[in-house]
Write a protein that holds these residues in place. Structure first.
Motif, PDB file in Angstrom:
ATOM      1  N   PRO A 106      52.840  35.286  22.212  1.00 15.29           N
ATOM      2  CA  PRO A 106      52.744  35.205  20.420  1.00 15.29           C
ATOM      3  C   PRO A 106      52.405  36.374  20.377  1.00 15.29           C
ATOM      4  N   LYS A 107      50.830  36.354  20.537  1.00 12.44           N
ATOM      5  CA  LYS A 107      49.679  37.540  19.799  1.00 12.44           C
ATOM      6  C   LYS A 107      50.259  38.455  20.612  1.00 12.44           C
ATOM      7  N   LEU A 108      51.030  39.142  21.666  1.00 11.48           N
ATOM      8  CA  LEU A 108      51.695  40.096  22.258  1.00 11.48           C
ATOM      9  C   LEU A 108      52.595  40.620  20.955  1.00 11.48           C
ATOM     10  N   ARG A 109      53.843  39.485  20.415  1.00 14.99           N
ATOM     11  CA  ARG A 109      54.768  39.663  19.780  1.00 14.99           C
ATOM     12  C   ARG A 109      54.297  40.567  18.363  1.00 14.99           C
ATOM     13  N   ASP A 110      53.332  39.642  18.194  1.00 16.28           N
ATOM     14  CA  ASP A 110      52.838  40.359  16.662  1.00 16.28           C
ATOM     15  C   ASP A 110      52.358  41.165  16.709  1.00 16.28           C
ATOM     16  N   VAL A 111      51.606  41.894  17.871  1.00 17.38           N
ATOM     17  CA  VAL A 111      50.967  43.759  17.305  1.00 17.38           C
ATOM     18  C   VAL A 111      51.803  44.296  17.763  1.00 17.38           C
ATOM     19  N   PHE A 112      52.832  44.409  18.804  1.00 15.64           N
ATOM     20  CA  PHE A 112      54.436  44.678  18.986  1.00 15.64           C
ATOM     21  C   PHE A 112      55.133  45.228  17.059  1.00 15.64           C
ATOM     22  N   LEU A 113      54.941  43.814  16.994  1.00 20.32           N
ATOM     23  CA  LEU A 113      56.261  43.924  15.770  1.00 20.32           C
ATOM     24  C   LEU A 113      55.860  44.884  14.716  1.00 20.32           C
ATOM     25  N   GLN A 114      54.027  44.558  14.886  1.00 24.62           N
ATOM     26  CA  GLN A 114      53.427  45.618  13.601  1.00 24.62           C
ATOM     27  C   GLN A 114      53.535  47.070  14.076  1.00 24.62           C
ATOM     28  N   VAL A 115      53.685  47.256  14.917  1.00 31.05           N
ATOM     29  CA  VAL A 115      53.523  48.419  15.546  1.00 31.05           C
ATOM     30  C   VAL A 115      54.674  49.302  15.500  1.00 31.05           C
ATOM     31  N   MET A 116      56.504  48.110  15.901  1.00 32.96           N
ATOM     32  CA  MET A 116      57.326  48.710  15.718  1.00 32.96           C
ATOM     33  C   MET A 116      57.678  48.447  14.033  1.00 32.96           C
ATOM     34  N   PHE A 117      57.213  47.742  13.451  1.00 33.82           N
ATOM     35  CA  PHE A 117      57.161  48.234  12.055  1.00 33.82           C
ATOM     36  C   PHE A 117      56.917  48.960  11.244  1.00 33.82           C
ATOM     37  N   ASP A 118      55.948  49.802  11.565  1.00 33.59           N
ATOM     38  CA  ASP A 118      54.625  51.071  11.094  1.00 33.59           C
ATOM     39  C   ASP A 118      56.171  51.991  11.379  1.00 33.59           C
ATOM     40  N   HIS A 119      56.185  51.617  12.922  1.00 40.43           N
ATOM     41  CA  HIS A 119      57.486  53.310  13.689  1.00 40.43           C
ATOM     42  C   HIS A 119      58.302  53.282  12.379  1.00 40.43           C
ATOM     43  N   ALA A 120      59.272  52.287  12.180  1.00 37.44           N
ATOM     44  CA  ALA A 120      60.295  52.791  11.666  1.00 37.44           C
ATOM     45  C   ALA A 120      60.132  52.493   9.908  1.00 37.44           C
ATOM     46  N   ASN A 121      59.270  52.412   9.427  1.00 35.29           N
ATOM     47  CA  ASN A 121      58.414  52.664   8.055  1.00 35.29           C
ATOM     48  C   ASN A 121      58.910  54.542   8.100  1.00 35.29           C
ATOM     49  N   SER A 122      57.528  54.652   9.262  1.00 33.12           N
ATOM     50  CA  SER A 122      57.551  56.289   9.162  1.00 33.12           C
ATOM     51  C   SER A 122      59.095  56.971   9.621  1.00 33.12           C
ATOM     52  N   GLY A 123      59.707  56.804   9.933  1.00 32.93           N
ATOM     53  CA  GLY A 123      61.020  57.134  10.577  1.00 32.93           C
ATOM     54  C   GLY A 123      61.241  57.757  11.809  1.00 32.93           C
TER      55      GLY A 123
END
Length: 167
Positions: A106-123
């Protein structure tokens, strides 16, 4: 002369093919070594064999742990979801650490999703999002995030599936 020209062309082609086949043949397989000779070679090549043996051992004492569910990341443009990116990940960890990964999923999924959201928001998921440089940046960020949760246990991130569905 008209009947001789095709024969000459065929002969030249055969000779050229035979020459190319001779020069491009695969290298011969190494000959098997008897046990006594192998011991002598091992003692002689101990310095050269040590890095290879260490590399082989390093590969065998690692395992890949696939995270159970896929990650779904929305790509937002102009306040609308322009596409969805679906990813599956696996982590490379020391042998026997699969339970540690599953306990902290659960913690891994949370931090991974945050990284992927940041990656998506930066293009990062726009255009040719699977280019080597873009994927390396994403893997590096995911590995750093895994290190925050698991410590030094995670040595690599494998993106096993990735798909972008434009809406």
């Amino acid at each position: 002369m008209g009947k001789l020209l095709p024969v000459i062309i065929v002969l030249v082609g055969l000779l050229a093919g035979a020459g190319a086949g001779y020069f491009l043949r695969p290298a011969p397989e190494p000959e098997p070594v008897a046990e006594g000779e192998a011991a002598q070679e091992d003692a002689h090549d101990a310095g050269a064999a040590a890095p290879r043996e260490h590399a082989a051992k390093a590969k065998t004492d690692r395992e890949f742990v696939k995270l159970n569910n896929q990650f779904v990341i929305p790509v937002v443009r102009n306040s609308r979801v322009a596409s969805l990116v679906v990813m599956s990940l696996s982590l490379e960890v020391p042998m026997g650490s699969a339970d540690l990964v599953h306990r902290n999923e659960p913690k891994l999924r949370d931090v991974f999703l945050q990284v992927m959201f940041d990656h998506a928001n930066s293009g990062g998921f726009d255009g040719a999002f699977t280019e080597t440089g873009t994927m390396t940046i994403l893997r590096r960020a995911l590995l750093e995030a895994a290190g925050q949760v698991l410590g030094a246990s995670a040595s690599d991130i494998l993106i096993t599936d990735i798909l972008r569905q434009d809406t």
